[in-house]
Motif scaffolding. Structure first.
Motif, PDB file in Angstrom:
ATOM      1  N   LEU A   6       0.829  -1.206   0.000  1.00  0.00           N
ATOM      2  CA  LEU A   6       0.000   0.000   0.000  1.00  0.00           C
ATOM      3  C   LEU A   6       0.860   1.252   0.000  1.00  0.00           C
ATOM      4  N   ALA A   9       2.544   1.720  -3.456  1.00  0.00           N
ATOM      5  CA  ALA A   9       1.554   2.163  -4.436  1.00  0.00           C
ATOM      6  C   ALA A   9       1.190   3.624  -4.204  1.00  0.00           C
ATOM      7  N   PHE A  10       1.029   4.001  -2.938  1.00  0.00           N
ATOM      8  CA  PHE A  10       0.674   5.380  -2.608  1.00  0.00           C
ATOM      9  C   PHE A  10       1.780   6.342  -3.015  1.00  0.00           C
ATOM     10  N   THR A  12       4.159   5.914  -5.248  1.00  0.00           N
ATOM     11  CA  THR A  12       4.324   5.943  -6.697  1.00  0.00           C
ATOM     12  C   THR A  12       3.339   6.895  -7.349  1.00  0.00           C
ATOM     13  N   ILE A  13       2.098   6.903  -6.883  1.00  0.00           N
ATOM     14  CA  ILE A  13       1.066   7.755  -7.483  1.00  0.00           C
ATOM     15  C   ILE A  13       1.023   9.130  -6.824  1.00  0.00           C
ATOM     16  N   TRP A  54       4.973   0.811 -10.539  1.00  0.00           N
ATOM     17  CA  TRP A  54       3.728   1.127 -11.226  1.00  0.00           C
ATOM     18  C   TRP A  54       2.813  -0.072 -11.399  1.00  0.00           C
ATOM     19  N   LEU A  56       1.873  -2.108  -9.341  1.00  0.00           N
ATOM     20  CA  LEU A  56       0.995  -2.326  -8.192  1.00  0.00           C
ATOM     21  C   LEU A  56      -0.395  -1.738  -8.440  1.00  0.00           C
ATOM     22  N   THR A  57      -0.470  -0.767  -9.347  1.00  0.00           N
ATOM     23  CA  THR A  57      -1.758  -0.159  -9.721  1.00  0.00           C
ATOM     24  C   THR A  57      -2.013  -0.411 -11.203  1.00  0.00           C
ATOM     25  N   SER A  58      -1.283   0.317 -12.044  1.00  0.00           N
ATOM     26  CA  SER A  58      -1.317   0.050 -13.487  1.00  0.00           C
ATOM     27  C   SER A  58      -0.047   0.610 -14.111  1.00  0.00           C
ATOM     28  N   LEU A  61      -0.366   3.867 -16.173  1.00  0.00           N
ATOM     29  CA  LEU A  61      -0.435   5.181 -15.528  1.00  0.00           C
ATOM     30  C   LEU A  61       0.913   5.896 -15.567  1.00  0.00           C
ATOM     31  N   ASN A 171      -1.796  -4.230 -14.389  1.00  0.00           N
ATOM     32  CA  ASN A 171      -1.483  -4.582 -13.007  1.00  0.00           C
ATOM     33  C   ASN A 171      -0.927  -6.002 -12.980  1.00  0.00           C
ATOM     34  N   LEU A 176      -5.381  -4.746  -5.592  1.00  0.00           N
ATOM     35  CA  LEU A 176      -4.132  -4.156  -5.116  1.00  0.00           C
ATOM     36  C   LEU A 176      -3.257  -5.189  -4.426  1.00  0.00           C
TER      37      LEU A 176
END
Length: 307
Positions: A6, A9-10, A12-13, A54, A56-58, A61, A171, A176
């Motif tokens: 988590l 992922a957080f 990274t975005i 990336w 971990l989400t897409s 993106l 992903n 997630l």
């Protein structure tokens, strides 16, 4: 472990997004102040684009980041287009500006070490890619602590890579951090021999972990080691009881060996690969070797597409 996924992922975005919004919405009294902010946002974006996790989400993106930064830079510059190059600041403004300059230098240093990790030194071993039928993403890899953090503790794994498979949304899993191994695109994929050689070590009876838990007592889990002309190729975290070869077997390049699983010190299904040149002298040592797959050195965020 779920908290780590988590967090990654957080970061990274959220980190590059915050930098882009800060540049776009921030107030600047002069062009030099804007230039420093734009440079900070660019440096953060470069780091996130290069070393963010990336998949971990897409993975797709990732390619929204450069145009988002360019749009923010353009819109923010329009606000200060006719302002002076530099103006004298009050004490509070000077302190804030100095902090930004120090921050910029620090992030640029991180970027340099990150980009350095996209390259290798020494002679690599050229291997065939060990997976087929899909798009495979390097979750971590390269020669920098910022691109390959979890392999740095073992000198033999300096150039190790962890590979997952991308699904249709980019992903590595549906969700997630799903709890079912079957939700991970790579789980159960056939592993093919990356070279011709002889199996010198293997283990195949360990159970697979539930995603999120690891076996710290058997780090490699189920694994195969192939001696390819004096270089040992490790293939680890294989599916329980899926090995098709054993110690002493001779294998050809492209021969099916096992399936990808989640055994050993692994919190989700993936394939771990590293290469070492063994030197059996008075003191046995293992020298990490860079690997190239049909000429490509894979680092974090590399995607290898196969048929």
């Amino acid at each position: 472990m779920k908290a780590l996924v988590l967090l990654l992922a957080f970061i990274t975005i959220a980190l590059p997004s915050a930098a882009v919004v800060w540049l776009w919405m921030g107030k600047n009294s002069n062009k030099v102040e804007w230039q420093v902010k734009a440079s900070i946002a660019a440096a953060i974006s470069i780091f996130a684009f290069t070393a963010g996790t990336w998949a971990l989400t897409s993975y797709y993106l990732r390619y929204a980041l450069p145009p988002a930064f360019l749009a923010a830079a353009y819109l923010s510059y329009r606000k200060i287009k006719y302002r002076p190059i530099f103006v004298r600041m009050h004490e509070k403004g000077r302190i804030g500006f100095s902090i930004q300059v120090v921050l910029l230098i620090a992030i640029l240093a991180i970027d340099i070490f990150t980009i350095k990790g996209l390259f290798y030194s020494g002679d690599p071993i050229d291997l065939a890619f060990p997976l087929k039928n899909g798009s495979y993403y390097t979750l971590q890899g390269g020669s920098s602590p910022f691109t390959n953090p979890f392999h740095r503790k073992d000198p033999a794994e300096l150039y190790a890579i962890d590979i997952v498979k991308l699904n249709s949304i980019g992903n590595r899993a549906w969700g997630l951090f799903p709890s079912a191994p079957s939700r991970y695109a790579i789980n159960g994929a056939t592993v093919f021999s990356p070279c011709a050689g002889r199996v010198v070590e293997s283990a195949g009876g360990l159970p697979d972990n539930k995603p999120g838990s690891v076996d710290r007592y058997n780090p490699a889990g189920n694994y195969i080691v192939i001696d390819c002309d004096g270089t040992n190729i490790w293939l680890a975290h294989l599916l329980s009881d899926s090995l098709l070869v054993k110690r002493g077997d001779t294998v050809r390049q492209g021969q099916p060996l096992a399936q990808v699983g989640n055994s050993g010190k692994s919190m989700e299904p993936h394939l771990h690969i590293h290469a070492v040149r063994s030197d059996a002298g008075e003191e046995k040592s293992e020298e990490a070797m860079p690997m190239v797959f049909e000429g490509r050195f894979l680092t974090i965020n590399s995607v290898y597409r196969t048929k």
